[in-house]
Design a protein around this motif. Structure first.
Motif, mmCIF file in Angstrom:
data_model
loop_
_atom_site.group_PDB
_atom_site.id
_atom_site.type_symbol
_atom_site.label_atom_id
_atom_site.label_comp_id
_atom_site.label_asym_id
_atom_site.label_seq_id
_atom_site.Cartn_x
_atom_site.Cartn_y
_atom_site.Cartn_z
ATOM 1 N N HIS A 37 0.813 -1.217 0.000
ATOM 2 C CA HIS A 37 0.000 0.000 0.000
ATOM 3 C C HIS A 37 0.846 1.265 0.000
ATOM 4 N N LYS A 38 2.146 1.139 0.330
ATOM 5 C CA LYS A 38 3.023 2.310 0.363
ATOM 6 C C LYS A 38 3.616 2.637 -1.001
ATOM 7 N N LEU A 39 3.587 1.669 -1.904
ATOM 8 C CA LEU A 39 4.210 1.877 -3.215
ATOM 9 C C LEU A 39 3.344 2.773 -4.088
ATOM 10 N N SER A 40 3.933 3.792 -4.631
ATOM 11 C CA SER A 40 3.207 4.783 -5.421
ATOM 12 C C SER A 40 2.690 4.183 -6.729
ATOM 13 N N PRO A 41 1.473 4.578 -7.147
ATOM 14 C CA PRO A 41 0.961 4.128 -8.454
ATOM 15 C C PRO A 41 1.789 4.668 -9.606
ATOM 16 N N LYS A 42 2.704 5.582 -9.293
ATOM 17 C CA LYS A 42 3.564 6.152 -10.326
ATOM 18 C C LYS A 42 4.507 5.104 -10.907
ATOM 19 N N ILE A 43 4.919 4.135 -10.080
ATOM 20 C CA ILE A 43 5.848 3.127 -10.580
ATOM 21 C C ILE A 43 5.085 2.098 -11.413
ATOM 22 N N SER A 44 5.780 1.477 -12.330
ATOM 23 C CA SER A 44 5.128 0.534 -13.237
ATOM 24 C C SER A 44 4.716 -0.729 -12.493
ATOM 25 N N PRO A 45 3.692 -1.439 -12.978
ATOM 26 C CA PRO A 45 3.260 -2.675 -12.314
ATOM 27 C C PRO A 45 4.364 -3.731 -12.290
ATOM 28 N N TYR A 46 5.198 -3.751 -13.327
ATOM 29 C CA TYR A 46 6.299 -4.707 -13.348
ATOM 30 C C TYR A 46 7.305 -4.410 -12.232
ATOM 31 N N PHE A 47 7.644 -3.127 -12.069
ATOM 32 C CA PHE A 47 8.623 -2.764 -11.046
ATOM 33 C C PHE A 47 8.045 -3.026 -9.655
ATOM 34 N N LYS A 48 6.775 -2.739 -9.483
ATOM 35 C CA LYS A 48 6.113 -3.001 -8.206
ATOM 36 C C LYS A 48 6.135 -4.501 -7.897
ATOM 37 N N ALA A 49 5.804 -5.304 -8.898
ATOM 38 C CA ALA A 49 5.812 -6.758 -8.701
ATOM 39 C C ALA A 49 7.212 -7.255 -8.374
ATOM 40 N N TRP A 50 8.205 -6.680 -9.043
ATOM 41 C CA TRP A 50 9.599 -7.072 -8.788
ATOM 42 C C TRP A 50 9.984 -6.757 -7.347
ATOM 43 N N LEU A 51 9.637 -5.571 -6.864
ATOM 44 C CA LEU A 51 9.955 -5.176 -5.494
ATOM 45 C C LEU A 51 9.262 -6.084 -4.486
ATOM 46 N N LEU A 52 7.995 -6.386 -4.725
ATOM 47 C CA LEU A 52 7.251 -7.223 -3.789
ATOM 48 C C LEU A 52 7.779 -8.653 -3.765
ATOM 49 N N THR A 112 -0.110 -5.280 -16.761
ATOM 50 C CA THR A 112 -0.775 -5.138 -15.477
ATOM 51 C C THR A 112 -1.204 -6.492 -14.940
ATOM 52 N N LEU A 113 -1.759 -7.335 -15.832
ATOM 53 C CA LEU A 113 -2.195 -8.664 -15.442
ATOM 54 C C LEU A 113 -1.011 -9.497 -14.956
ATOM 55 N N THR A 114 0.055 -9.512 -15.742
ATOM 56 C CA THR A 114 1.219 -10.327 -15.394
ATOM 57 C C THR A 114 1.833 -9.861 -14.088
ATOM 58 N N ALA A 115 1.934 -8.540 -13.908
ATOM 59 C CA ALA A 115 2.514 -8.003 -12.683
ATOM 60 C C ALA A 115 1.671 -8.366 -11.472
ATOM 61 N N ALA A 116 0.347 -8.312 -11.635
ATOM 62 C CA ALA A 116 -0.536 -8.639 -10.514
ATOM 63 C C ALA A 116 -0.378 -10.091 -10.094
ATOM 64 N N VAL A 117 -0.276 -10.978 -11.092
ATOM 65 C CA VAL A 117 -0.116 -12.400 -10.791
ATOM 66 C C VAL A 117 1.223 -12.657 -10.106
ATOM 67 N N LYS A 118 2.276 -12.002 -10.612
ATOM 68 C CA LYS A 118 3.611 -12.217 -10.046
ATOM 69 C C LYS A 118 3.711 -11.727 -8.614
ATOM 70 N N SER A 119 2.908 -10.750 -8.228
ATOM 71 C CA SER A 119 3.021 -10.175 -6.889
ATOM 72 C C SER A 119 2.285 -10.983 -5.835
ATOM 73 N N ARG A 120 1.542 -11.992 -6.230
ATOM 74 C CA ARG A 120 0.806 -12.795 -5.256
ATOM 75 C C ARG A 120 1.749 -13.661 -4.462
#
Length: 353
Positions: free
Chosen positions: A241-256, A291-299
């Motif tokens: 919830h702290k990660l800004s929507p500014k970053i890409s979904p791929y980068f967010k998934a990578w961080l998580l 977006t789909l791929t990033a969401a799946v990877k972050s689970r």
């Protein structure tokens, strides 16, 4: 003299109160940082003959723990540093002792600590991440791999070109080395991996967790001292919830994925994490498929599923050609994930007609 603060400590000791190392050939210029509890202070100094800058790390032996683990900390760090030869790890130079104190000298790098209040854009954070992963690859691909165990903003220096340097190997150990009972209490809560926090064996993925938390601090502008606010009593991070929507979904998934609670859900090592990171854009919304791929990877649960022979997407009346590809994932997909994925793919396919 221009103040050069690396570790956020302003060096408020008067110049004449600095230790006198002239008999050893060095003159202290300023204090860079200190750890009062551990009895360690770091100074910037220069050689009297050549004016070459060096870093002097002071170990106050009177602060050592009764079982001598504190006394041996500097020996462990020197042994580790003597094995290493990497441009982004300050070299061990020399050591000497005085009454009650021990001093270790290292190469000086003209770079500032990430422990300072510094703000970076997502693309800059990505560049810092790449630089640090290259250091970890060097450590992990040695004949006797090394785990740093204390990666956090204060132990990372970054220069003007965003080159990162990893310092403070006082807790480092060879992978597979059994930790002593006293060492289990070392490290920095919030940055040490869950497996270390609970006393389990460490792997290459353990340092990745620490690096991931450090990068999240940079992305979210969170002070290292406040990271505990994002960790619950079960030592699970609430980072998403702290990660800004500014970053890409791929980068967010990578961080998580870097900070996954279970190490088997992280990247196996720095090489795998670096390979996954390099093609990722740090900012942007991404396509629907991204977006789909990033969401799946972050689970938390992983999956095995193939996406093959994707056609074209019609967006706003225009056809967007997407080359056929096969994306094969190496993990296990839960039934709910599979159903969600199939439903989304069906909607994508309907847009073609």
């Amino acid at each position: 003299m221009e103040l050069d603060v690396r570790n956020g400590y302003q060096g408020d000791i008067p110049f004449n109160k600095y230790p006198d190392f002239s008999q050893h050939g060095y003159q202290v210029l300023q204090e860079l940082g200190r750890n009062r509890e551990a009895g360690r202070t770091t100074y910037l100094a220069q050689t009297i003959k050549t004016n070459q800058k060096v870093v002097i790390k002071e170990f106050r032996l009177t602060h050592a723990i009764a079982d001598l683990s504190g006394v041996k900390a500097y020996e462990r760090e020197i042994q580790i540093l003597q094995q290493l030869n990497h441009p982004q790890i300050p070299r061990y130079l020399d050591c000497f002792a005085t009454a009650g104190n021990f001093y270790m000298l290292q190469e000086y790098k003209n770079a500032l600590s990430l422990g300072l209040q510094r703000k970076f854009e997502p693309e800059e954070v990505k560049q810092i991440a790449i630089s640090l992963l290259e250091i970890l690859m060097y450590l992990q691909q040695r004949v006797n791999p090394i785990i740093h165990r204390d990666i956090k903003p204060e132990n990372i220096l970054v220069d003007e070109k965003l080159n990162a340097y990893l310092v403070d190997f006082g807790l480092a150990q060879n992978q597979g080395e059994k930790m002593t009972l006293s060492s289990l209490t070392e490290g920095t809560p919030g940055f040490i991996s869950p497996e270390e926090y609970f006393g389990y064996s460490l792997t290459a993925a353990s340092d990745l967790y620490s690096l991931g938390v450090t990068l999240i601090c940079l992305i979210t502008h969170t002070r290292a001292g406040d990271i505990h606010k994002l960790i619950n009593p079960e030592y699970r991070g609430n980072f998403q919830h702290k990660l800004s929507p500014k970053i890409s979904p791929y980068f967010k998934a990578w961080l998580l994925k870097m900070v996954a609670h279970k190490r088997q859900h992280r990247y196996a090592n720095a090489a795998a994490a670096l390979t996954a990171l390099k093609p990722i854009a740090a900012i942007g919304n991404g396509t629907a498929l991204e977006t789909l791929t990033a969401a799946v990877k972050s689970r938390k649960k992983s999956f095995v599923f193939g996406l093959a022979t994707l056609g074209t997407l019609a967006l706003a009346g225009k056809n967007l050609a997407i080359a056929q590809s096969a994306v094969i994932n190496t993990q296990v997909l839960e039934a709910s994930d599979r159903a969600s994925l199939n439903s989304h793919l069906n909607r994508l396919q309907k847009t073609r007609h």
